[in-house]
Motif scaffolding. Structure first.
Motif, short mmCIF file in Angstrom:
data_model
loop_
_atom_site.label_atom_id
_atom_site.label_comp_id
_atom_site.label_asym_id
_atom_site.label_seq_id
_atom_site.Cartn_x
_atom_site.Cartn_y
_atom_site.Cartn_z
N THR A 191 -13.70 22.24 -3.37
CA THR A 191 -12.76 22.68 -4.39
C THR A 191 -11.38 22.26 -3.92
N ILE A 192 -10.63 21.62 -4.82
CA ILE A 192 -9.27 21.19 -4.51
C ILE A 192 -8.31 22.02 -5.34
N TYR A 193 -7.33 22.62 -4.66
CA TYR A 193 -6.29 23.40 -5.31
C TYR A 193 -4.99 22.61 -5.23
N ARG A 194 -4.18 22.69 -6.31
CA ARG A 194 -2.90 21.96 -6.30
C ARG A 194 -1.84 22.74 -7.06
N SER A 195 -0.61 22.39 -6.78
CA SER A 195 0.53 22.95 -7.47
C SER A 195 0.64 22.33 -8.85
N SER A 196 0.92 23.13 -9.85
CA SER A 196 1.08 22.59 -11.20
C SER A 196 2.40 21.83 -11.36
N THR A 197 3.37 22.14 -10.52
CA THR A 197 4.66 21.46 -10.62
C THR A 197 4.80 20.29 -9.64
N MET A 235 0.86 -1.18 0.00
CA MET A 235 0.00 0.00 0.00
C MET A 235 0.89 1.23 0.00
N ALA A 236 0.58 2.15 -0.87
CA ALA A 236 1.35 3.39 -0.96
C ALA A 236 0.44 4.59 -0.73
N VAL A 237 0.98 5.58 -0.04
CA VAL A 237 0.28 6.84 0.15
C VAL A 237 0.70 7.76 -1.00
N ALA A 238 -0.29 8.28 -1.72
CA ALA A 238 -0.02 9.16 -2.86
C ALA A 238 0.04 10.63 -2.44
N ARG A 239 -0.74 10.99 -1.42
CA ARG A 239 -0.78 12.38 -0.98
C ARG A 239 -1.48 12.48 0.37
N ILE A 240 -1.19 13.55 1.09
CA ILE A 240 -1.91 13.90 2.31
C ILE A 240 -2.34 15.34 2.15
N VAL A 241 -3.64 15.59 2.29
CA VAL A 241 -4.21 16.90 1.96
C VAL A 241 -4.95 17.47 3.17
N PRO A 248 1.91 18.13 -8.19
CA PRO A 248 0.45 17.91 -8.08
C PRO A 248 -0.02 17.24 -6.79
N THR A 249 0.90 16.66 -6.02
CA THR A 249 0.48 16.08 -4.74
C THR A 249 0.44 17.12 -3.63
N ALA A 250 0.93 18.34 -3.91
CA ALA A 250 0.82 19.46 -2.97
C ALA A 250 -0.56 20.08 -3.17
N GLN A 251 -1.48 19.79 -2.25
CA GLN A 251 -2.88 20.17 -2.43
C GLN A 251 -3.46 20.71 -1.13
N ILE A 252 -4.57 21.42 -1.28
CA ILE A 252 -5.42 21.82 -0.16
C ILE A 252 -6.86 21.74 -0.64
N LEU A 312 -1.76 28.34 -7.21
CA LEU A 312 -2.25 26.97 -7.34
C LEU A 312 -3.32 26.91 -8.42
N GLU A 313 -3.44 25.76 -9.04
CA GLU A 313 -4.51 25.57 -10.03
C GLU A 313 -5.68 24.85 -9.37
N THR A 314 -6.86 25.04 -9.92
CA THR A 314 -8.04 24.33 -9.43
C THR A 314 -8.03 22.94 -10.04
N ALA A 315 -7.87 21.93 -9.19
CA ALA A 315 -7.79 20.55 -9.65
C ALA A 315 -9.18 19.92 -9.79
N MET A 316 -10.10 20.31 -8.90
CA MET A 316 -11.45 19.77 -8.93
C MET A 316 -12.37 20.76 -8.25
N ALA A 317 -13.55 20.94 -8.79
CA ALA A 317 -14.55 21.81 -8.17
C ALA A 317 -15.92 21.20 -8.41
N ILE A 318 -16.55 20.75 -7.32
CA ILE A 318 -17.94 20.31 -7.36
C ILE A 318 -18.67 21.04 -6.25
N ASP A 319 -19.95 20.81 -6.11
CA ASP A 319 -20.78 21.65 -5.24
C ASP A 319 -20.29 21.81 -3.82
N PHE A 320 -19.63 20.81 -3.22
CA PHE A 320 -19.25 20.91 -1.81
C PHE A 320 -17.74 21.01 -1.58
#
Length: 116
Positions: free
Chosen positions: A38-44, A1-7, A46-50, A28-36
């Motif tokens: 929004t995930i922002y991430r670094s373009s360089t 099992m591998a961890v890909a990211r911690i957000v 991509p595992t750096a997210q909030i 940061l770029e918007t990686a995903m946005a749905i009604d509840f």
């Protein structure tokens, strides 16, 4: 099992509240946005997210998300170790399989695997 990211998960009345700061100031770029959520991430890095959420559909507020490549194995280990599962393992309609577990510090972790 591998961890890909911690957000880290942040909560706001409107998921777009931080867009100007996260996009324009931090770059940061918007990686995903749905009604509840929004995930922002670094373009360089991509595992750096909030994530900014209004509320999780579960009704709970996980403090952070851990993206893994085998959520079923992590769930089995958490159960075997006696950790409190606060949201049962399930497939969600937005394309993830996840569960919530209370960590030893008392926070809720969203353990998630993308299904794509």
């Amino acid at each position: 099992m591998a961890v890909a990211r911690i957000v880290p998960n942040r909560y706001a009345g409107d998921v777009r509240e931080g867009a100007g700061f996260f996009n324009d100031v931090l770059g940061l770029e918007t990686a995903m946005a749905i009604d509840f959520i929004t995930i922002y991430r670094s373009s360089t890095q991509p595992t750096a997210q909030i994530s900014v959420l209004t509320d999780d559909p579960s009704g709970l507020r996980p403090a952070y998300s851990v993206g893994v490549d085998d959520v079923d194995a992590v769930h089995a280990r958490a159960v075997a170790a006696g950790h409190e599962i606060v949201y049962a393992l399930r497939d969600e309609p937005w394309g993830v399989r996840r569960f919530f577990v209370r960590d030893p510090l008392g926070d809720i972790a969203n353990v998630v695997q993308n299904k794509d």
